[in-house]
Design a protein around this motif. Structure first.
Motif, PDB file in Angstrom:
ATOM      1  N   MET B 115       0.845  -1.028   0.027  1.00  0.00           N
ATOM      2  CA  MET B 115       0.073  -0.040   0.055  1.00  0.00           C
ATOM      3  C   MET B 115       0.935   1.135  -0.050  1.00  0.00           C
ATOM      4  O   MET B 115       1.948   1.074   0.271  1.00  0.00           O
ATOM      5  CB  MET B 115      -0.756  -0.056   1.342  1.00  0.00           C
ATOM      6  N   ASP B 204      -5.163  -1.260  -0.891  1.00  0.00           N
ATOM      7  CA  ASP B 204      -5.623   0.090  -1.542  1.00  0.00           C
ATOM      8  C   ASP B 204      -6.733  -0.360  -2.650  1.00  0.00           C
ATOM      9  O   ASP B 204      -6.431  -1.121  -3.377  1.00  0.00           O
ATOM     10  CB  ASP B 204      -4.274   0.608  -2.208  1.00  0.00           C
ATOM     11  N   ARG B 205      -7.816   0.000  -2.259  1.00  0.00           N
ATOM     12  CA  ARG B 205      -9.117  -0.156  -3.273  1.00  0.00           C
ATOM     13  C   ARG B 205      -8.979   0.291  -4.579  1.00  0.00           C
ATOM     14  O   ARG B 205      -8.849   1.638  -4.462  1.00  0.00           O
ATOM     15  CB  ARG B 205     -10.232   0.137  -2.382  1.00  0.00           C
ATOM     16  N   GLN B 206      -9.048  -0.314  -5.664  1.00  0.00           N
ATOM     17  CA  GLN B 206      -9.217   0.067  -6.910  1.00  0.00           C
ATOM     18  C   GLN B 206     -10.927   0.846  -6.968  1.00  0.00           C
ATOM     19  O   GLN B 206     -10.947   1.963  -7.609  1.00  0.00           O
ATOM     20  CB  GLN B 206      -9.413  -0.823  -7.939  1.00  0.00           C
ATOM     21  N   SER B 220      -6.775   4.409  -9.307  1.00  0.00           N
ATOM     22  CA  SER B 220      -5.822   3.591  -9.615  1.00  0.00           C
ATOM     23  C   SER B 220      -4.607   4.139  -9.606  1.00  0.00           C
ATOM     24  O   SER B 220      -4.066   5.167 -10.194  1.00  0.00           O
ATOM     25  CB  SER B 220      -6.098   3.161 -11.084  1.00  0.00           C
ATOM     26  N   SER B 224      -2.906   0.222  -6.087  1.00  0.00           N
ATOM     27  CA  SER B 224      -4.234  -0.330  -5.777  1.00  0.00           C
ATOM     28  C   SER B 224      -4.522  -1.649  -6.486  1.00  0.00           C
ATOM     29  O   SER B 224      -4.180  -1.954  -7.437  1.00  0.00           O
ATOM     30  CB  SER B 224      -5.225   0.843  -6.365  1.00  0.00           C
TER      31      SER B 224
END
Lengths: 241, 370
Positions: B115, B204-206, B220, B224
């Motif tokens: 991350m 880390d979310r897309q 992005s 991510s």
């Protein structure tokens, strides 16, 4: 409309083409037969190539003969007193690429796919099992080098090709020539094709002698001198910092 | 508008200069410059070939000293004592029946993705190793069990076992790994110790759900990940952790127990456009008699719902049977079943190359026709 279609001579021609046809040209009877002319040497567009030509690469004719498998056989016999010997049929399959003779002969694609998977795993295992002082290592296995440039190089086609060339595994190698006339440059050795030689050899050893033997072969042979040879020239400036 | 290269030349008879346009399609430039189409890669292939960039990696002077590589972003570590205080970690350890040698802190690391602004050791490279392990043992299993699978099907089947989506399912629904959804404020309000967040999957979310029903996909960055990839990576990292704790043989057992035991319908992956033609060509290359279709039984030919059962024969050998409501349907089905019987050939008691009681494998010659 449909009646008019039937009167087109082209459609009649097509019907007649299946059998021999008697024609009368200027009063002479001509029997039209299907004639096949084979082309040899340089490729002629639209012509059918001579089967003899297709099964020959640089003067070497395809077949399960002692001469064809000899280079690979002597190479394997020289390694660890013939520990990795393979049956002749498999040796011929190793030196036949999928592109040879339109893929009609037993070829090495599946073996090399399997071999590449094994080489990839061995490369990763080799890297993490080196001795380390890294405090983030788990049970003395340092995962931090995985995916780096040098570690990735251990499983590339480039290394596999280099190994095949250095050990002359390609002395007899059946594949499609880029220029069928045989006027191919000797240095023209695309790595995508040449790497299948080494990879399928590894795959064949694994399939006949087990994973342990293949692992040994990879570590002693691939990650030895050949790997070091290709290394210095390719080290990027960004990594040396 | 200039449609292509202009060629100018001078005629001898006069001094006038002619400018001559060669008629070239305005698209020709675009076509000449277009790059080759990227080769489609399965998710397991992508995760096998993850590369580390130089910024986060300290390379030793001798690049082959793999033990001396150091990740420069690592600064913090969840210690073993701390990890043993996290209920989710203890539960997961017990649920997976991991050996006592498998440290709880390794499990914490396996649930931490790479991350931004993260100083803790992550699972990025462990996942790479786990992926190599998974794809090798799956390939080995498939090649031994179904030696005649075409390579395309072999790859698709491998992806069905160890691709992102199936490992996502393993991690989330079978192993019960939870995502770290709650915000710091929510954690504070629920009086949850800060340490507990290490028991959940963090990445880390897309895509982020901004509010109920609205999902934002635009996020992005290099770190991510999609939910499936993040879950799959944690599963891969746990496989690598098993290797580190117990060695390769136990890892193989672990993979067979948790991944290769899943049901993958390989038969449905095979699709044939012209099964009759294909079968005829296949029999020809194997020097067998051309296929003949014979009616085995039928009922209700005059009714609205007839049933026909036909067999596909080569000489006296029955290659496959098919049933259908018309003769044509039954014929096509019989050809398909004959082809599937060939491609899904399974040796008796297959032994993989990594077994101790290993026998030389059946090596197929490859598809010798197109």
């Amino acid at each position: 409309m449909s009646k008019a279609m039937h009167s087109i001579p082209g459609s009649l021609l097509r019907l007649g083409a299946r059998t021999q046809r008697q024609l009368s040209i200027n009063g002479a009877q001509v029997t039209a037969k299907r004639g096949v002319v084979f082309a040899k040497g340089p490729r002629v567009r639209g012509a059918i190539r001579d089967p003899e030509d297709i099964f020959t690469v640089k003067g070497i004719k395809y077949g399960l003969t002692e001469e064809n498998v000899k280079p690979l056989k002597t190479f394997l016999q020289s390694k660890l007193q013939g520990k990795y010997e393979l049956p002749d049929k498999l040796l011929l399959q190793i030196i036949t690429h999928k592109s040879f003779a339109h893929g009609t002969q037993p070829y090495n694609a599946r073996l090399s796919y399997f071999g590449k998977e094994l080489i990839q795993l061995s490369a990763a295992k080799y890297a993490i099992t080196r001795s380390t002082n890294n405090e983030y290592a788990i049970n003395n296995l340092n995962f931090d080098s995985l995916g780096s440039y040098t570690q990735s190089l251990m499983k590339t086609d480039r290394l596999l090709k280099e190994y095949a060339v250095v050990n002359k595994l390609d002395a007899v190698f059946f594949r499609r020539l880029a220029l069928p006339s045989g006027r191919e440059d000797d240095s023209f050795k695309p790595k995508a094709i040449w790497s299948t030689l080494t990879a399928s050899l590894v795959g064949a050893i694994a399939s006949q002698h087990g994973k342990k033997a293949a692992d040994e072969f990879i570590e002693n042979e691939l990650f030895g001198d050949v790997f070091k040879q290709i290394l210095p020239a390719t080290k990027p400036a960004s990594e040396s910092a | 508008m200039n449609h292509g290269p202009r060629i100018s030349f001078v005629t001898r008879s006069s001094t006038t200069r002619f400018l001559r346009h060669i008629s070239i399609s305005p698209l020709s430039k675009v076509v000449a410059q277009s790059k080759p189409k990227p080769v489609h890669k399965f998710s397991y292939e992508k995760s096998n070939n993850v590369r580390m960039n130089g910024d986060d990696l300290e390379t030793p002077d001798s690049a082959t000293d793999f033990g001396d590589y150091i990740r420069s972003s690592y600064g913090l570590k969840v210690s073993e004592e701390e990890a043993q205080k996290i209920p989710a970690i203890l539960a997961l350890h017990a649920r997976l029946n991991l050996s006592p040698k498998f440290k709880k802190s390794t499990l914490v690391r396996a649930l931490t993705s790479r991350m931004k602004n993260n100083d803790y050791a992550d699972n990025h490279q462990m996942a790479l190793f786990g992926s190599n392990m998974l794809s090798y043992y799956t390939t080995e299993y498939l090649i031994t069990t179904y030696p005649r699978l075409p390579i395309g099907i072999l790859k698709a089947a491998t992806d069905a076992f160890v691709g992102d989506f199936s490992l996502h399912d393993v991690g989330k629904n079978v192993w019960g790994i939870e995502e770290d959804w709650s915000t710091n404020l929510e954690k504070y309000l629920s009086k949850e110790p800060k340490l507990f967040r290490f028991g959940r999957l963090r990445y880390d979310r897309q895509a982020k759900e901004v509010e109920a029903g609205i999902t934002k996909y635009s996020i992005s960055s290099e770190t991510s990940l999609s939910t499936a990839t993040a879950y799959a990576n944690s599963v891969r990292a746990i496989v690598a952790g098993v290797f580190a704790a117990d060695g390769e043989r136990e890892t193989k057992d672990f993979i067979y127990k948790h991944v290769l035991s899943r049901n993958v319908d390989i038969s449905s992956m095979l699709e044939f456009e012209e099964p009759g033609k294909l079968l005829a060509r296949l029999l020809k290359t194997k020097s067998m008699e051309a296929p003949t279709i014979r009616l085995i039984s039928e009922t209700g030919r005059q009714s609205s719902s007839p049933t026909f059962i036909v067999g596909c024969f080569s000489g006296d050998n029955l290659l496959g049977e098919g049933q259908g409501t018309s003769l044509k349907e039954a014929r096509i089905r019989s050809c398909v079943s004959a082809l599937k019987a060939f491609y899904l050939y399974k040796p008796l008691e297959p032994r993989v190359p990594s077994d101790d009681s290993f026998k030389p494998l059946f090596v197929d010659e490859g598809e010798s026709f197109y």
